[in-house]
Design an enzyme around this catalytic site. Structure first.
Site, short mmCIF file in Angstrom:
data_model
loop_
_atom_site.label_atom_id
_atom_site.label_comp_id
_atom_site.label_asym_id
_atom_site.label_seq_id
_atom_site.Cartn_x
_atom_site.Cartn_y
_atom_site.Cartn_z
N GLU A 1 27.62 41.81 38.28
CA GLU A 1 27.11 41.14 37.07
C GLU A 1 27.07 42.06 35.86
OE1 GLU A 1 25.81 40.83 40.07
OE2 GLU A 1 25.32 38.73 40.47
N GLU B 1 24.63 37.37 47.10
CA GLU B 1 23.23 36.89 47.15
C GLU B 1 23.07 35.77 48.17
OE1 GLU B 1 23.29 36.42 42.84
OE2 GLU B 1 21.45 37.58 42.74
N GLY C 1 26.73 36.00 43.11
CA GLY C 1 26.04 34.93 43.84
C GLY C 1 26.52 34.80 45.28
N ALA D 1 28.97 33.25 41.10
CA ALA D 1 28.76 32.06 40.28
C ALA D 1 30.07 31.74 39.57
CB ALA D 1 27.66 32.34 39.26
N1 COA Z 1 34.16 32.24 38.77
C1 COA Z 1 35.16 31.43 38.40
N2 COA Z 1 36.43 31.60 38.80
C2 COA Z 1 36.68 32.65 39.60
C3 COA Z 1 35.68 33.54 40.04
C4 COA Z 1 34.35 33.30 39.58
N3 COA Z 1 33.34 34.06 39.96
N4 COA Z 1 36.25 34.48 40.83
C5 COA Z 1 37.57 34.18 40.90
N5 COA Z 1 37.83 33.08 40.17
C6 COA Z 1 39.13 32.40 39.98
C7 COA Z 1 40.04 33.19 39.03
O1 COA Z 1 39.71 32.87 37.68
C8 COA Z 1 41.39 32.65 39.46
O2 COA Z 1 41.55 31.35 38.91
P1 COA Z 1 42.97 30.93 38.23
O3 COA Z 1 43.97 31.08 39.35
O4 COA Z 1 42.75 29.52 37.81
O5 COA Z 1 43.18 31.90 37.11
C9 COA Z 1 41.23 32.49 40.96
O6 COA Z 1 39.83 32.39 41.21
C10 COA Z 1 41.77 33.65 41.76
O7 COA Z 1 41.15 34.84 41.30
P2 COA Z 1 41.94 36.13 40.78
O8 COA Z 1 41.06 36.87 39.83
O9 COA Z 1 43.30 35.73 40.28
O10 COA Z 1 42.12 36.94 42.15
P3 COA Z 1 42.28 38.52 42.33
O11 COA Z 1 42.64 38.73 43.76
O12 COA Z 1 43.17 39.07 41.28
O13 COA Z 1 40.81 39.12 42.06
C11 COA Z 1 38.41 39.24 42.28
C12 COA Z 1 39.75 38.82 42.93
C13 COA Z 1 37.29 38.73 43.20
C14 COA Z 1 38.31 40.77 42.18
C15 COA Z 1 38.30 38.63 40.89
O14 COA Z 1 38.57 37.22 40.99
C16 COA Z 1 36.93 38.75 40.25
O15 COA Z 1 36.57 39.82 39.77
N6 COA Z 1 36.14 37.63 40.22
C17 COA Z 1 34.85 37.62 39.59
C18 COA Z 1 33.80 38.26 40.46
C19 COA Z 1 32.47 38.31 39.74
O16 COA Z 1 32.29 38.93 38.72
N7 COA Z 1 31.49 37.61 40.34
C20 COA Z 1 30.15 37.62 39.86
C21 COA Z 1 29.92 36.48 38.96
S1 COA Z 1 28.26 36.49 38.31
#
Ligand code: COA
Length: 260
Positions: free
Chosen positions: A134, A114, A111, A67
């Site tokens: 989450e 999911e 999500g 999400a």
């Molecule tokens: N929602 C909103 N934005 C997200 C996102 C999410 N779930 N996942 C990644 N992004 C965005 C980051 O904020 C970043 O944006 P920016 O460049 O404007 O700062 C961009 O996508 C790239 O992500 P980044 O975190 O820089 O990449 P990474 O390779 O360092 O890390 C992940 C990758 C997937 C490990 C990390 O993005 C992450 O933990 N995301 C969240 C995952 C999560 O908790 N999902 C469940 C949500 S309920």
């Protein structure tokens, strides 16, 4: 001004590829994605030229990273309740009366995991990482994760993934039953297309009935499920596709199913 397309559709050879297209945000599910994805699947349901649907993420890094967390900030409980309920993005793949395959091309988190679980099959790149993180945000899965995950991987694995928020690689996901196949990253789309092509040649009527019966198998007691199947089995005998399939076998030729 035209709405930004964050969900793309490409239709070729009876296969629709639906691409979630926010690669700079790792294809996170915001309102626009939810709205467009549900609309796209509803359109594909009624498109007789489409027999199988593939869902994937744009770019080389993510299927869907969950999400859109930016939308969570300050959102109230009632607002979140309505977002989840009104779009029904996690019900849409099950509602679609056609096979739908997730091509998991990278991160499938929260999500995203999911959404992949709501599809009928999951084929993963060997670079994919899956999980339900989450808990690290102080919340829990809200797109069916607590329900579909244990059905796929068993309670023990589900507790482990949901309590820790740990991500698993594609091979570990395969071992658990979270994905159905793992292929080298650069062969993913080709392999998924090959599988979709094989399925697209089958009877759309029988495919829809199989999908209904398999969905029922996770929701019904055995006796009821078997009765449900008996009804569908009988119903399949009223289709032109059944006559074509049986005749083609007896004439030693390939069937040409029309979906009637
Ligand atoms: N929602 C909103 N934005 C997200 C996102 C999410 N779930 N996942 C990644 N992004 C965005 C980051 O904020 C970043 O944006 P920016 O460049 O404007 O700062 C961009 O996508 C790239 O992500 P980044 O975190 O820089 O990449 P990474 O390779 O360092 O890390 C992940 C990758 C997937 C490990 C990390 O993005 C992450 O933990 N995301 C969240 C995952 C999560 O908790 N999902 C469940 C949500 S309920």
């Amino acid at each position: 001004m035209a709405k930004e397309r964050v969900v793309l559709v490409d239709i070729a050879d009876r296969i629709a590829t639906v691409t979630i297209n926010r690669p700079d945000k790792l294809n996170a599910l915001n309102r626009a994605v939810r709205e467009q994805f549900v609309q796209v699947l509803a359109d594909l349901a009624g498109n007789d030229d489409v027999r199988v649907v593939i869902v994937t993420g744009a770019g080389d890094k993510a299927f869907v990273a969950g999400a859109d967390i930016a939308e969570f900030k300050g959102r109230t409980g009632v607002e979140q309740f309505h977002v989840t309920k009104s779009f029904g993005i996690f019900e849409a793949p099950e509602r679609l009366p056609k096979p739908i395959i997730a091509a998991v091309n990278g991160f499938a988190l929260g999500g995203g995991c999911e959404l992949a679980m709501a599809c009928d099959l999951r084929i993963a790149s060997d670079k994919a990482k899956l999980g339900q993180p989450e808990i690290t945000l102080g919340i829990l899965p809200g797109g069916g994760g607590t329900q579909r995950l244990p059905r796929l991987v068993g309670l023990g694995n589900a507790y482990k993934l949901l309590y820790t928020g740990q991500l698993v690689g594609a091979e570990e996901a395969l071992r658990m039953g979270l994905v159905d196949e793992v292929v080298p990253h650069d062969r993913l789309q080709e392999r998924v297309r090959e599988l979709a092509t094989e399925i697209a040649a089958k009877s759309p009527v029988a495919l829809e009935f199989i999908k209904d019966c398999l969905k029922a198998s996770t929701r019904m007691p055995l006796d009821e499920g078997v009765r449900f199947e008996t009804t569908y089995f009988g119903l399949a005998f009223s289709s032109e596709d059944k006559e074509e399939g049986v005749t083609a076998f007896l004439e030693k030729r390939q069937p040409d199913f029309k979906g009637r």
